[in-house]
Motif scaffolding. Structure first.
Motif, short mmCIF file in Angstrom:
data_model
loop_
_atom_site.label_atom_id
_atom_site.label_comp_id
_atom_site.label_asym_id
_atom_site.label_seq_id
_atom_site.Cartn_x
_atom_site.Cartn_y
_atom_site.Cartn_z
N ASP A 1 1.10 -1.43 0.00
CA ASP A 1 0.05 0.15 -0.05
C ASP A 1 0.99 1.23 0.07
OD1 ASP A 1 0.98 0.00 2.53
OD2 ASP A 1 -0.93 -0.09 3.49
N ASP A 2 2.23 1.19 -0.13
CA ASP A 2 3.11 2.26 -0.14
C ASP A 2 4.01 1.77 -1.16
OD1 ASP A 2 4.59 4.28 0.04
OD2 ASP A 2 5.48 4.21 2.20
N VAL A 3 3.84 2.61 -2.53
CA VAL A 3 4.77 2.13 -3.61
C VAL A 3 6.28 2.82 -3.49
CG1 VAL A 3 2.73 1.97 -5.27
CG2 VAL A 3 3.81 4.20 -4.88
N ASN A 4 6.30 3.80 -2.36
CA ASN A 4 7.68 4.26 -2.11
C ASN A 4 8.63 3.22 -2.01
OD1 ASN A 4 7.19 7.15 -3.15
ND2 ASN A 4 6.28 7.34 -0.96
N ARG A 5 7.99 2.20 -1.27
CA ARG A 5 8.85 1.14 -0.88
C ARG A 5 9.51 0.30 -2.00
NH1 ARG A 5 6.17 -2.56 3.93
NH2 ARG A 5 8.20 -3.01 4.12
N TYR A 6 8.95 0.35 -3.09
CA TYR A 6 9.27 -0.12 -4.40
C TYR A 6 10.40 1.08 -5.01
CZ TYR A 6 5.97 -4.07 -4.07
OH TYR A 6 5.36 -4.97 -3.47
N LYS A 7 10.21 2.13 -4.95
CA LYS A 7 11.05 3.18 -5.30
C LYS A 7 12.44 3.04 -4.59
CE LYS A 7 7.35 6.20 -6.87
NZ LYS A 7 6.68 7.69 -6.50
N ALA B 1 18.30 -7.57 -12.12
CA ALA B 1 17.09 -8.34 -11.85
C ALA B 1 16.15 -7.97 -10.93
CB ALA B 1 17.64 -9.87 -11.57
N HIS B 2 16.74 -7.59 -9.74
CA HIS B 2 15.84 -7.05 -8.83
C HIS B 2 15.35 -5.55 -8.98
CE1 HIS B 2 16.16 -9.79 -5.09
NE2 HIS B 2 17.24 -9.86 -5.47
N ALA B 3 16.13 -4.68 -9.64
CA ALA B 3 15.50 -3.56 -10.16
C ALA B 3 14.54 -3.54 -11.01
CB ALA B 3 16.92 -2.58 -10.67
N ILE B 4 14.79 -4.55 -12.16
CA ILE B 4 13.76 -4.88 -13.02
C ILE B 4 12.47 -5.08 -12.37
CG2 ILE B 4 13.23 -6.37 -14.94
CD1 ILE B 4 16.01 -6.29 -15.79
N PHE C 1 6.89 -3.55 -10.91
CA PHE C 1 6.10 -3.27 -9.78
C PHE C 1 5.46 -2.13 -9.99
CE2 PHE C 1 8.39 -6.81 -6.86
CZ PHE C 1 7.83 -7.75 -7.61
N LEU C 2 6.41 -0.86 -10.03
CA LEU C 2 5.93 0.31 -10.16
C LEU C 2 5.06 0.50 -11.45
CD1 LEU C 2 9.23 2.05 -8.93
CD2 LEU C 2 7.04 2.19 -7.91
N LYS D 1 -2.47 1.22 -12.89
CA LYS D 1 -3.74 0.99 -12.06
C LYS D 1 -4.02 2.39 -11.55
CE LYS D 1 -4.85 -2.06 -9.23
NZ LYS D 1 -4.86 -2.81 -8.13
N GLY D 2 -3.33 3.37 -11.93
CA GLY D 2 -3.46 4.97 -11.36
C GLY D 2 -3.34 5.12 -9.83
N GLU D 3 -2.43 4.19 -9.38
CA GLU D 3 -2.18 4.13 -8.01
C GLU D 3 -0.45 5.08 -7.54
OE1 GLU D 3 -2.71 0.45 -5.99
OE2 GLU D 3 -4.51 0.08 -7.18
#
Length: 96
Positions: free
Chosen positions: A45-51, A77-80, A85-86, A92-94
């Protein structure tokens, strides 16, 4: 004999993807599915974690560390995965 015709000029050219390199990305996804659960990343629920994770892997790679010490998979590969995910959440507009 007539010439072969196929109207596929506007269709996706999947053969352009370097599948052998993408297999490392699939390994990262499989490791995540085993560690957490399949598609667990979609529950974030916090896309900043993926950033943040994306940047950690990019910085590690740029700093000379090729593989993540936790699973020995490529930092790229992790970055990809994090980019995918982002993109998923953005589609989805999130992501604002």
């Amino acid at each position: 004999m007539e010439n072969f015709i196929k109207n596929d000029s506007r269709k996706l050219e999947w053969t352009l993807l370097p599948f052998s390199e993408l297999s490392e990305t699939v390994k990262v996804l499989m490791n995540g599915a085993k560690k957490y659960s399949r598609d667990n990343w979609k529950k974030c629920d916090d896309v900043n974690r993926y950033k943040d994770a994306l940047m950690r892997h990019v910085v590690s790679y740029i700093s000379g560390e090729k593989n993540d010490p936790e699973d020995n998979c490529s930092h790229l590969a992790h970055a990809i995965c994090n980019c995918l995910f982002l993109q998923y959440f953005d589609n989805k507009g999130e992501i604002k």
